[in-house]
Motif scaffolding. Structure first.
Motif, PDB file in Angstrom:
ATOM      1  N   ARG A  84     -33.756  21.844 -33.762  1.00  0.00           N
ATOM      2  CA  ARG A  84     -32.972  22.559 -33.604  1.00  0.00           C
ATOM      3  C   ARG A  84     -33.442  23.974 -33.006  1.00  0.00           C
ATOM      4  N   ARG A  85     -34.599  24.363 -33.524  1.00  0.00           N
ATOM      5  CA  ARG A  85     -35.366  25.693 -33.025  1.00  0.00           C
ATOM      6  C   ARG A  85     -36.036  25.481 -31.773  1.00  0.00           C
ATOM      7  N   GLY A  86     -36.674  24.229 -31.943  1.00  0.00           N
ATOM      8  CA  GLY A  86     -37.564  24.204 -30.656  1.00  0.00           C
ATOM      9  C   GLY A  86     -36.717  23.519 -29.254  1.00  0.00           C
ATOM     10  N   GLY A  87     -35.738  22.817 -29.620  1.00  0.00           N
ATOM     11  CA  GLY A  87     -34.867  22.313 -28.614  1.00  0.00           C
ATOM     12  C   GLY A  87     -35.571  21.275 -28.183  1.00  0.00           C
ATOM     13  N   LEU A  88     -34.852  20.843 -26.948  1.00  0.00           N
ATOM     14  CA  LEU A  88     -35.483  19.872 -25.993  1.00  0.00           C
ATOM     15  C   LEU A  88     -36.964  20.284 -25.282  1.00  0.00           C
ATOM     16  N   PRO A 132     -20.906  20.641 -27.095  1.00  0.00           N
ATOM     17  CA  PRO A 132     -22.181  20.843 -27.123  1.00  0.00           C
ATOM     18  C   PRO A 132     -22.947  20.577 -25.609  1.00  0.00           C
ATOM     19  N   ASP A 133     -23.661  21.512 -25.206  1.00  0.00           N
ATOM     20  CA  ASP A 133     -24.519  21.425 -23.906  1.00  0.00           C
ATOM     21  C   ASP A 133     -25.951  21.860 -24.108  1.00  0.00           C
ATOM     22  N   MET A 134     -26.404  21.999 -25.652  1.00  0.00           N
ATOM     23  CA  MET A 134     -27.735  22.131 -25.607  1.00  0.00           C
ATOM     24  C   MET A 134     -28.149  21.512 -26.919  1.00  0.00           C
ATOM     25  N   VAL A 135     -29.583  21.197 -26.905  1.00  0.00           N
ATOM     26  CA  VAL A 135     -29.944  20.768 -28.208  1.00  0.00           C
ATOM     27  C   VAL A 135     -30.458  21.851 -29.216  1.00  0.00           C
ATOM     28  N   GLY A 136     -31.056  22.907 -28.315  1.00  0.00           N
ATOM     29  CA  GLY A 136     -31.722  23.851 -29.218  1.00  0.00           C
ATOM     30  C   GLY A 136     -30.808  25.177 -29.234  1.00  0.00           C
ATOM     31  N   LYS A 137     -31.537  26.122 -29.054  1.00  0.00           N
ATOM     32  CA  LYS A 137     -31.022  27.550 -28.879  1.00  0.00           C
ATOM     33  C   LYS A 137     -31.224  28.094 -27.571  1.00  0.00           C
TER      34      LYS A 137
END
Length: 262
Positions: A84-88, A132-137
């Motif tokens: 979640r922190r790093g995202g895609l 949801p439209d993002m994996v991370g932040k």
């Protein structure tokens, strides 16, 4: 694993571009195999592996991008905090540190060689529904909305191990091949579709349908099994099946051959 990787390269079953294979592995390590699906041309590698064949023409597999479909129906809150922190983009930079998110098209990341990774999702229904439209932040890729991609998510996924160019295995999660073929054929008939893409859409549709008919007989192009699709799309199955049968009876090359090295 290293010994088997050398064998795979020597036996010429190492097929999938290194970056695509590495991305498949990293998505699995990050626990995203249920939330992110590989779609587009790269899915063909999973279909040929599932059938134990190799697609003959390199042009059919040639692409300078990879499309990732985000399953926006799923909550991403249970993903491990590190992901979640790093995202895609964090996952992509584990593979290649040169990946950056494009400013004016933040659904896309590109590396210093021009290889692009696009994050897409089905158009929400209704369009204003928050999903949801993002994996991370905030600094991560933000999925672009594309119509009719819910067809892919309504059918069972195909999970398949493929072999990267480095000889190492990679897990790919891709759409049901029947839905892939029908979607591609439907796209090829749309007036608003880029005319340069239509021939490739049609070719891929017939190729995947032929693979299903010949090597995956458990997957039927029947109305009950295609009930997740709109009627006008499911009806295109007749065209796919007729083309596959005609090709099988003729001397026209099928575009793939059985692999003795499966």
């Amino acid at each position: 694993m290293a010994e088997q990787a050398r064998y795979c390269k020597a036996a010429r079953v190492a097929r999938v571009p290194r970056l695509s294979a590495a991305l498949g592995r990293e998505l699995w390590r990050a626990g995203l195999e249920d939330a992110v699906m590989i779609v587009g041309t790269n899915a063909l590698y999973a279909y040929e592996a599932a059938c134990g064949v190799q697609i003959l023409s390199a042009g059919r597999l040639e692409t300078q991008d990879i499309d990732l479909l985000l399953d926006s129906r799923r909550s991403l809150e249970l993903i491990v905090p590190e992901t979640r922190r790093g995202g895609l983009i964090g996952i992509l930079r584990k593979i290649d540190k040169s990946f950056t998110v494009m400013d004016k098209a933040n659904f896309r990341a590109v590396n210093d060689r021009g290889f692009m990774v696009d994050l897409i999702r089905p158009m929400p229904k209704p369009p204003w529904k928050k999903q949801p439209d993002m994996v991370g932040k905030k600094a991560d890729l933000k999925a672009a909305d594309v119509q009719h991609l819910d067809w892919y998510l309504s059918a069972p996924k195909l999970r398949q191990i493929v072999i990267g160019e480095d000889g190492f295995p990679a897990p790919f999660t891709v759409p049901d091949p029947r839905v892939f073929a029908l979607h591609k054929l439907w796209l090829s008939k749309q007036l608003g579709r880029d005319p340069l893409k239509k021939p490739k859409d049609r070719e891929q549709a017939f190729l995947v349908a032929a693979l299903v008919k010949r090597y995956l007989p458990q997957k039927k192009f029947s109305k009950p099994e295609l009930r997740m699709l709109p009627r006008e799309v499911a009806q295109l199955a007749d065209e796919l099946v007729d083309h596959a049968r005609a090709e099988a009876k003729s001397n026209i090359p099928s575009g793939f051959e059985p692999s003795d090295r499966r």
